[in-house]
Structure formats: structure tokens, C-alpha cells
Motif scaffolding. Sequence first.
Motif, PDB file in Angstrom:
ATOM      1  N   ILE A 159      43.256  45.086  44.954  1.00 48.26           N
ATOM      2  CA  ILE A 159      43.770  44.081  45.893  1.00 48.26           C
ATOM      3  C   ILE A 159      45.292  44.095  45.895  1.00 48.26           C
ATOM      4  CG2 ILE A 159      43.992  41.586  46.252  1.00 48.26           C
ATOM      5  CD1 ILE A 159      41.050  41.393  45.246  1.00 48.26           C
ATOM      6  N   GLN A 160      45.865  44.214  44.714  1.00 47.51           N
ATOM      7  CA  GLN A 160      47.319  44.254  44.598  1.00 47.51           C
ATOM      8  C   GLN A 160      47.880  45.482  45.330  1.00 47.51           C
ATOM      9  OE1 GLN A 160      48.696  44.458  40.552  1.00 47.51           O
ATOM     10  NE2 GLN A 160      50.625  43.430  41.027  1.00 47.51           N
ATOM     11  N   GLN A 161      47.224  46.620  45.180  1.00 48.69           N
ATOM     12  CA  GLN A 161      47.683  47.850  45.832  1.00 48.69           C
ATOM     13  C   GLN A 161      47.570  47.761  47.355  1.00 48.69           C
ATOM     14  OE1 GLN A 161      45.187  50.786  44.012  1.00 48.69           O
ATOM     15  NE2 GLN A 161      46.255  50.725  42.030  1.00 48.69           N
ATOM     16  N   LYS A 162      46.525  47.110  47.841  1.00 51.58           N
ATOM     17  CA  LYS A 162      46.283  47.019  49.284  1.00 51.58           C
ATOM     18  C   LYS A 162      47.054  45.869  49.938  1.00 51.58           C
ATOM     19  CE  LYS A 162      41.580  48.923  49.098  1.00 51.58           C
ATOM     20  NZ  LYS A 162      40.135  48.619  49.333  1.00 51.58           N
ATOM     21  N   GLY A 163      47.713  45.045  49.114  1.00 49.77           N
ATOM     22  CA  GLY A 163      48.422  43.899  49.673  1.00 49.77           C
ATOM     23  C   GLY A 163      47.501  42.759  50.058  1.00 49.77           C
ATOM     24  N   GLY A 164      46.343  42.708  49.408  1.00 49.43           N
ATOM     25  CA  GLY A 164      45.403  41.615  49.672  1.00 49.43           C
ATOM     26  C   GLY A 164      45.756  40.362  48.906  1.00 49.43           C
ATOM     27  N   ARG A 165      44.909  39.346  49.068  1.00 49.83           N
ATOM     28  CA  ARG A 165      45.145  38.050  48.423  1.00 49.83           C
ATOM     29  C   ARG A 165      43.930  37.656  47.583  1.00 49.83           C
ATOM     30  NH1 ARG A 165      45.962  34.784  53.845  1.00 49.83           N
ATOM     31  NH2 ARG A 165      44.140  36.103  54.274  1.00 49.83           N
ATOM     32  N   VAL A 166      44.192  36.891  46.521  1.00 50.75           N
ATOM     33  CA  VAL A 166      43.113  36.354  45.692  1.00 50.75           C
ATOM     34  C   VAL A 166      43.143  34.835  45.824  1.00 50.75           C
ATOM     35  CG1 VAL A 166      42.145  36.119  43.383  1.00 50.75           C
ATOM     36  CG2 VAL A 166      43.244  38.269  44.056  1.00 50.75           C
ATOM     37  N   PHE A 167      42.119  34.294  46.454  1.00 49.58           N
ATOM     38  CA  PHE A 167      41.996  32.846  46.593  1.00 49.58           C
ATOM     39  C   PHE A 167      41.098  32.321  45.479  1.00 49.58           C
ATOM     40  CE2 PHE A 167      43.021  34.364  50.799  1.00 49.58           C
ATOM     41  CZ  PHE A 167      43.930  33.414  51.267  1.00 49.58           C
ATOM     42  N   VAL A 168      41.500  31.234  44.852  1.00 53.64           N
ATOM     43  CA  VAL A 168      40.685  30.602  43.814  1.00 53.64           C
ATOM     44  C   VAL A 168      40.293  29.225  44.334  1.00 53.64           C
ATOM     45  CG1 VAL A 168      40.510  29.942  41.401  1.00 53.64           C
ATOM     46  CG2 VAL A 168      42.014  31.822  42.056  1.00 53.64           C
ATOM     47  N   VAL A 169      38.999  29.047  44.614  1.00 58.40           N
ATOM     48  CA  VAL A 169      38.506  27.813  45.232  1.00 58.40           C
ATOM     49  C   VAL A 169      37.730  27.021  44.188  1.00 58.40           C
ATOM     50  CG1 VAL A 169      37.270  26.836  47.196  1.00 58.40           C
ATOM     51  CG2 VAL A 169      38.318  29.101  47.390  1.00 58.40           C
ATOM     52  N   ALA A 170      38.072  25.751  44.054  1.00 57.18           N
ATOM     53  CA  ALA A 170      37.444  24.922  43.027  1.00 57.18           C
ATOM     54  C   ALA A 170      37.682  23.454  43.350  1.00 57.18           C
ATOM     55  CB  ALA A 170      38.019  25.264  41.650  1.00 57.18           C
ATOM     56  N   CYS A 219      52.023  38.599  35.311  1.00 62.24           N
ATOM     57  CA  CYS A 219      51.808  39.799  36.128  1.00 62.24           C
ATOM     58  C   CYS A 219      52.318  39.567  37.534  1.00 62.24           C
ATOM     59  CB  CYS A 219      50.331  40.186  36.136  1.00 62.24           C
ATOM     60  SG  CYS A 219      49.250  38.995  36.926  1.00 62.24           S
ATOM     61  N   GLU A 220      52.197  40.574  38.369  1.00 60.08           N
ATOM     62  CA  GLU A 220      52.751  40.509  39.720  1.00 60.08           C
ATOM     63  C   GLU A 220      51.696  40.177  40.772  1.00 60.08           C
ATOM     64  OE1 GLU A 220      54.752  44.181  40.375  1.00 60.08           O
ATOM     65  OE2 GLU A 220      56.311  43.787  38.873  1.00 60.08           O
ATOM     66  N   LEU A 221      50.535  39.739  40.322  1.00 59.42           N
ATOM     67  CA  LEU A 221      49.484  39.334  41.259  1.00 59.42           C
ATOM     68  C   LEU A 221      49.475  37.815  41.368  1.00 59.42           C
ATOM     69  CD1 LEU A 221      46.970  40.110  42.999  1.00 59.42           C
ATOM     70  CD2 LEU A 221      45.600  39.769  40.929  1.00 59.42           C
ATOM     71  N   SER A 222      49.554  37.315  42.582  1.00 67.21           N
ATOM     72  CA  SER A 222      49.550  35.865  42.795  1.00 67.21           C
ATOM     73  C   SER A 222      48.140  35.371  43.094  1.00 67.21           C
ATOM     74  CB  SER A 222      50.457  35.497  43.971  1.00 67.21           C
ATOM     75  OG  SER A 222      51.797  35.798  43.667  1.00 67.21           O
ATOM     76  N   LEU A 223      47.808  34.220  42.531  1.00 71.73           N
ATOM     77  CA  LEU A 223      46.577  33.516  42.886  1.00 71.73           C
ATOM     78  C   LEU A 223      46.930  32.415  43.873  1.00 71.73           C
ATOM     79  CD1 LEU A 223      44.775  33.042  39.428  1.00 71.73           C
ATOM     80  CD2 LEU A 223      44.697  34.996  40.983  1.00 71.73           C
ATOM     81  N   ILE A 224      46.030  32.164  44.808  1.00 75.19           N
ATOM     82  CA  ILE A 224      46.226  31.080  45.776  1.00 75.19           C
ATOM     83  C   ILE A 224      45.138  30.046  45.538  1.00 75.19           C
ATOM     84  CG2 ILE A 224      46.420  30.464  48.206  1.00 75.19           C
ATOM     85  CD1 ILE A 224      47.042  33.433  48.766  1.00 75.19           C
ATOM     86  N   LYS A 281      40.446  42.817  52.685  1.00 77.26           N
ATOM     87  CA  LYS A 281      41.359  43.130  51.582  1.00 77.26           C
ATOM     88  C   LYS A 281      41.410  42.009  50.548  1.00 77.26           C
ATOM     89  CE  LYS A 281      45.010  43.753  54.119  1.00 77.26           C
ATOM     90  NZ  LYS A 281      46.406  44.079  54.496  1.00 77.26           N
ATOM     91  N   ASP A 282      40.885  40.839  50.898  1.00 81.06           N
ATOM     92  CA  ASP A 282      41.021  39.655  50.049  1.00 81.06           C
ATOM     93  C   ASP A 282      39.819  39.482  49.129  1.00 81.06           C
ATOM     94  OD1 ASP A 282      43.396  39.051  51.408  1.00 81.06           O
ATOM     95  OD2 ASP A 282      42.301  37.929  52.953  1.00 81.06           O
ATOM     96  N   MET A 283      39.997  38.644  48.127  1.00 81.05           N
ATOM     97  CA  MET A 283      38.907  38.212  47.251  1.00 81.05           C
ATOM     98  C   MET A 283      38.918  36.689  47.199  1.00 81.05           C
ATOM     99  SD  MET A 283      38.448  38.537  43.102  1.00 81.05           S
ATOM    100  CE  MET A 283      38.043  40.255  43.009  1.00 81.05           C
TER     101      MET A 283
END
Length: 848
Positions: A424-435, A454-459, A477-479
Motif C-alpha cells: 500500500i505504501q509503495q502504491k500510494g494507497g491509504r490505510v483506514f482504521v475504523v472503530a 514509520c512512514e505509513l500513515s493510518l487514517i 489501492k486502499d485497505m
Amino acid sequence: MCGVVSIVYGDHNDNLGNEACFLLKKLEYRGYDSTGGAFIKKDGTIVLKKKVGAPSRVVADLEMDKMSGYKFIGQVRWATYGAVTDDNAQPHEVNCHTHLVGAHNGNISNTDFLKEFLRENGHRTVSDNDGEMLVHLIEHYYSKYLKRLKPVEREDENVRIAAFIQAIRKAEQRAEGSYAACITAPDIEGVFAVKAGSSLYAGKGLDNNGDFVVVSSDLTSVLSKTRFLIPLSEGEGIYFTSAAYKVFSLAEDKEYVPELKRSRLNISDISLAQKYHYFMEQEIYTSPQNIDMLIKYYFADKDEEKFFEVFEKNKEECKKQMDAFLKLYNVFDHQTLETEYENIRKSESFSAIYKEVLGENKEIHKEFQSVGFSSEEAALLDEIMGLDEHYFPELYILDQMLIWKKKRKTLKLRSELSNSFKKIQQKGGRVFVVASGTSYHAALVGAYIFNNLCELSLIPANPGTFRSMYMNSITAKDMVMGVSQSGETKDLVDIFNDLRAKHGHNIMLASIVNNENSTLPQEKSDFYLPLMCGPEIAVAATKSFISQLALFYILAAGMTCDDSDIKNKLEKIKYYMTFTLRAVDLDVTEVALKTFLKPSIHILGTSLVGLSREGALKIREVVLNHTEGYDSAEFKHGPNTILGKNTIYSLSDMERLHSDLIESFEEIRRDKEIRDMDEFLSLLKNFKLQKVDSDVLFGSYPINGDRDKLNNAFESYRKRVNIENYFSNYPLVFICPPDERDKRITVTQVHTHKIRGADVIMIAEDSEDLERAIGGKPAGIDDYYSKYIMVPKTGDKNIFVFEAALVLQLLALRMSIAKMKYLNKNQVENHGVHPDVPKNVSKSITVD
């Protein structure tokens, strides 16, 4: 919350009183306003014992240990409907139309209506308790069904049991609310229990007194008697004797006999250790131990290699052996259990694996027996070990095999998630954390940890925010990763359903859960990671929050660090968590006693808004005081208007006002020149004192009269009892991590707010700048209060998160206990303050 319990033996039991005392004490955490028990003998005699007070005191006062009989119904009460009196204590014995006795746990919300209905139909109610109304309601319908029976039918106990079940169904239709109940008639052998919105567990066993069936609101008390559970679902009832049982639907004419189920829970996981008074307290103080579980299952261990290499080489045979072992959960007779286990240990394939693992070491039992079993199946392993201690070597190999199976899966899932993050980081995707709730706050803190490591952001987003702000922009591209202690959070499950419906399997869905058998991991996710923190009994989540933070740390650190470094850091986190719990207790208690009556608090986290919101949620949940969590710099953009003069008064402020009122009236009473009572009361009304009992306030003092004198007296009163005298400082709790920029921001905010009427509590490592900032008393604010809760120094922002989280949890716990005792002392009914079971919220623990 209350607790109800019942047990039935086959024959008269002289030891029933001791069994009753034991079971009632197991329920004490659920209620201690009153305690009661009904003891029923074979001849139909009912002996009812009940009294105001907790089981630990009342059972001795009532000499319950001397009681006998063959069946028992007991209850501990946390008062909701009706004052704390002996009459309102349960169980309730009724005999208006037919003889019944019963008790309940929960709330019947239409109690007042039912009471009127019952009185109109010839029932004599002696209390205000909703439990009595429920017992009368069942009596009402049962007596109607009995009247329809022919005399010969009434002699048939099976017919009466069927009529009783119909009466329960009818009463359930009429009663509004959530409850569990146990009820019986003296001429029916067994007891009926109902699960209608409140927890209820049932089990079947054998002890020195014979066969029994036990039901209880508390799983711990059932497991203390037997590990063989009778499955009960919401909306069901059960009729049971010592030897048999049947489950029936509350909504339809349906009955069945479910198979027994052996519990996989260790009783130590769900019982309250002697040194603790509340489950919330126990779960806070034992949370460092949960770090060990994450280390155990998320990282390879050299000590396990010799075992795991053999298991991996023989993985197909190992899986067969484990499958055979897990089938033992369905074996309930000890003799059969031993026979089936012997078949496993003597099988050719297991013997070969055992010998290969053992190698030259012929003393495996001496090397490992002191360690015991540590897999999730430890309860069953312990039970088999109890049959013959010589089984230990083979059982230990099975224990390691089960750990290997779980660990193998967990390491694979962690690797998959880590690789997905990197893609995801390589593809420029996003990681959403829903809770939601605490899990959402953990996601906010998790994003902070990811940003640090690290250089990966969580949203992070709660389900409503995600749906309204991000749902339509999700791409392949997202998770989306869901976080849920239970794995059943409906809002979150709905989000996953909508994403799957819209994107199919083009979008990656992952989850972090504690309950691995729940909907989210089993049905909705591509893969999941388990928290493995065990059952959480207290409603307010504490240890699961810590485990969520630790798992976020593992995932973030895994992007840049090797496993040995991460393990070492987790060990350090555990050490400093334990250190913090010892170091801050006195300071936290001081702050709790200072703030527990404050009607409103703000917790301000510098760069730690997730932690501030979680601390605020804990106080709102268990103290029931309004509390908000903000970023510290954000507080000045509007919320700071609450500082200084406002209309928020605390109970302690009202106590000061009450004291000043009494003293002012005493001065007027002592003035012998005031004589005109009517004129005095008229002036009282003009001074906005509308409700005055002259006899209470003035007794027989003569009131003389001249208006000027009276006006002068009240002018003096008005100056003394001035509303401005009762403004108090507003508490701000700052959380500052060990970061120089964050310290500068925090110092600025402290100086900005304390001069405007804030008391300041600081949670931080040792810092001279922060200490100076909170320490100086602002000019003109003589009653300024400050406290520095200093956590052990590490200089690590990520370790600080765990220390500060524990401080906030402890603060909420101590405040809750202090406020609960204060309200109880002042006889405030239905206040709902309790560390484990606050009002308006609930939690069910997962059995398996």
C-alpha cells in the motif's frame, strides 16, 4: 446490576447453606445493597432469609450456612427500583393465588403499571421492587392456567411444569425491560430460569453432595462448580432438576435439550482475585501481563525451536492429534475422558512425535512441570492432568503443539498484514482504521505510534465519520482495517458489508479483534489479528485498550525494525507499565479525591488527542461526570470559555452553599428583636427563598419586628450568600509526552489557562519546565490547585503512551470508587456509579 443464582440437588442436602453462601459471595461484585436466599425442602417448606447488606456480611448475620434443603434461589441486589430495605430485598415469596418464590436480575421498566395491574387482580404487593412484580406476574398467569386444569391433571407434575412455562411466556409478554430470573413452586421438583436481556449461565455437575444443576448471572460462579455448561441463548428459559434439564423459547411453543458444552475458559481469567475489589481494578493492574501473550504468539522463540521443528516436519499428524484432543471437549464423564485420552497418548503417531521431541531428554516433567500449561486449552489439559499426574510429559507436548498451531497462524497473519502495508505504501494507497468507542481511541493513538515509527500513515475514523467522509473515495489501492474487542460491533460490521457489496474482493478488509470466533474476523475480513487479552469483565475497557496499543506498536515497528528489537522494546514497555502502577498510586488517589465531585473536566493531550479522549471516556463511563478530551492547543479555540465564572457547580460547591445558608439563618434566629413571623416569611419570599419550613429553620425563637432590622439582616445574608462565592476552579488534566516541542506547547497552554481559573493536573515525565509552569500560583486565585503526576522517565514517546494510559485508567477507577461511596453514604438511590457496572451500559463476556 444485580445477580441471581440457583442450584438444585437430587436429595435433601444438609450442606446447602454453605453452598448458598459460597455462590452468593461469588456474586458480591454485582450488588451489595441487599442479600437474600430461599431454601426449599422436599416437603415444600420454604425458608426465606434476606437482609440489607453485602453477602460477605449478611450470610453470617442470617446464619445461612446452617440452612438445609435440596434447592436454593439467591440474589444480591444493586438497587434500582425501590429503596434499600429488607422488604425490597430478594427473593420474593408470594402466595396470593398460588405459592411461588423467585428473584430476578435486571430492570422491569413498567413496574408501576404492573403493580397497579396486580393489585387490581387481587395481589398483595409488599415492596416497590420490580422483582416482586415479576414473581407476582408469573403467579398471576400460573394460577389462571392451574384453574383450567382438571383435578387429575393438577396431580401430574409434567402438566404443572408445562403450565408454568406458559405462565412465564405470558409474563414475558407483559413485562417490559431486560432481566434474568429464577423462580419455582414448592410442589415442583425443579427451578425455572429465564434469560430475557440480562446475562444467565447454566451448568451441570457432580460434587460431594450429589448431582446438581446450577444457574447464575455470573459465569465465574458456574465454573467454580462445574466446567460443563448448558448453552442458553437470549430469549430462552430453562427448567432444571438435579439430573435433567430442558430449554424453552420465551416467544414460541418450542422446547429442546441442548448438549452440554465444556468451557474453554480458565476460571482465573474471569474470577476476581482476592487482592482486588473490582474487576476494573484487576484488569488495569494485570494489563502488563497481556504484553507477554503478544510476545508469545507474535514472535519466534529459540526455546521453542526444537519442538516446533518436529511439529512442522510432522504437521499433518500433529493436526490429527490436535483434532482428536479437541474432541475431548465433548466428553463429560471422567472415565470416558481418561479412556479417550489414553487412546491419543498411546497412538503410534503421537508416540513417534513425542519421542522425537523428547530426544535424549528423559526428564521433561522435571524441566517443565513448574511452568504448567500456557496454551488456550490449558483448562482441559489441567483437567486431564488431575486424573493422573503422570500424564504431564505427554500433556506438555500437546500444550506446545497447540501453541505451535496458534502461533503458526498468527505469525502468518502478521506477515501478510505487514506485506500488505508495504505494498500500500509503495502504491500510494491509504490505510483506514475504523472503530468505535475505546477501539476508536486506540486507533487514534495507533496513528500517533505509526507516525513516530514509520512512514505509513493510518487514517482513523469511527463508522459514522468513515461513511460520511471516506466511503465513496475508497479504491483498490486502499485497505480498511476494523478494530473491535468483541468483533460484533454492528456499525463496523455494516461498514464492512457495504464495502464488500460495493467493491467485492477488490478492496482489502482486515480486523483486529479479541473474540476470534465473532462475525468480523470469521465472516467479514480477508484476515485478522487477535488481541489475546482474555475476557474483560468490567464494562469499561482497560486491558483490551492496552493490548490494542501494543499490537499497533508491533505493526508499526515491524515496518522498520527487526523482531528482536521489537521484543526488547515490548519487554521495556511491560516493565515501565508495572513501574508506573507502583509509582503513581498515591498521587492519582489525591487527584481523584480532589476531582470526583467536579461536574465537568477537560483532559488535554498534547499530540495525544486519542489518549485524552479515552481518559475522558473512562471518567464519563464509571464516574458519570461530564468529561471531554481535546488536543491541548485546540482547547483555547472555544472550549476555554468554560474557565472562570460559569454556571457549573459541583456537589462540594453546593455543600459550601448549604453550610453558609444554615449559618446565616442561625444568625437571624438569634436576633431577639425580630418578632413578626408572617412579615419575615414574606420577606424571605421576596429574597427568592421560595420553600421555607419555619419550624425547622427557626424553631421557637421569637421574631420581632421592624422592617429595617429585617432588611438589614437580609442584606447581610445576601452579601454573604453571594453566587460569586461559589464559583470554583475548573480542572484541566494535561498529558505531555517527552518531546521538546510538545513541552513548549504545553507550558504555553498551562500559563494561558491557569490565570483564567483552571486547576492544573499534569501527567508527564520529570520536567523542570512543566513543573515550574504548573507550580506558580496565579495572582488573585488563592485556591489554585496543581498536581504533577510524574511517570517513570524513559524519554520515549511511545512508551509514555502506555504509562499515561494506565494513569488515566487509575484516575477513573479511583474517582468512581470515591463518588460511589459518597453517594451511598448520602443514601442517593439509583445513582448508577460503579467501576464495573455503571448505569446505561453493559457488556457480555464471550464464553468460547
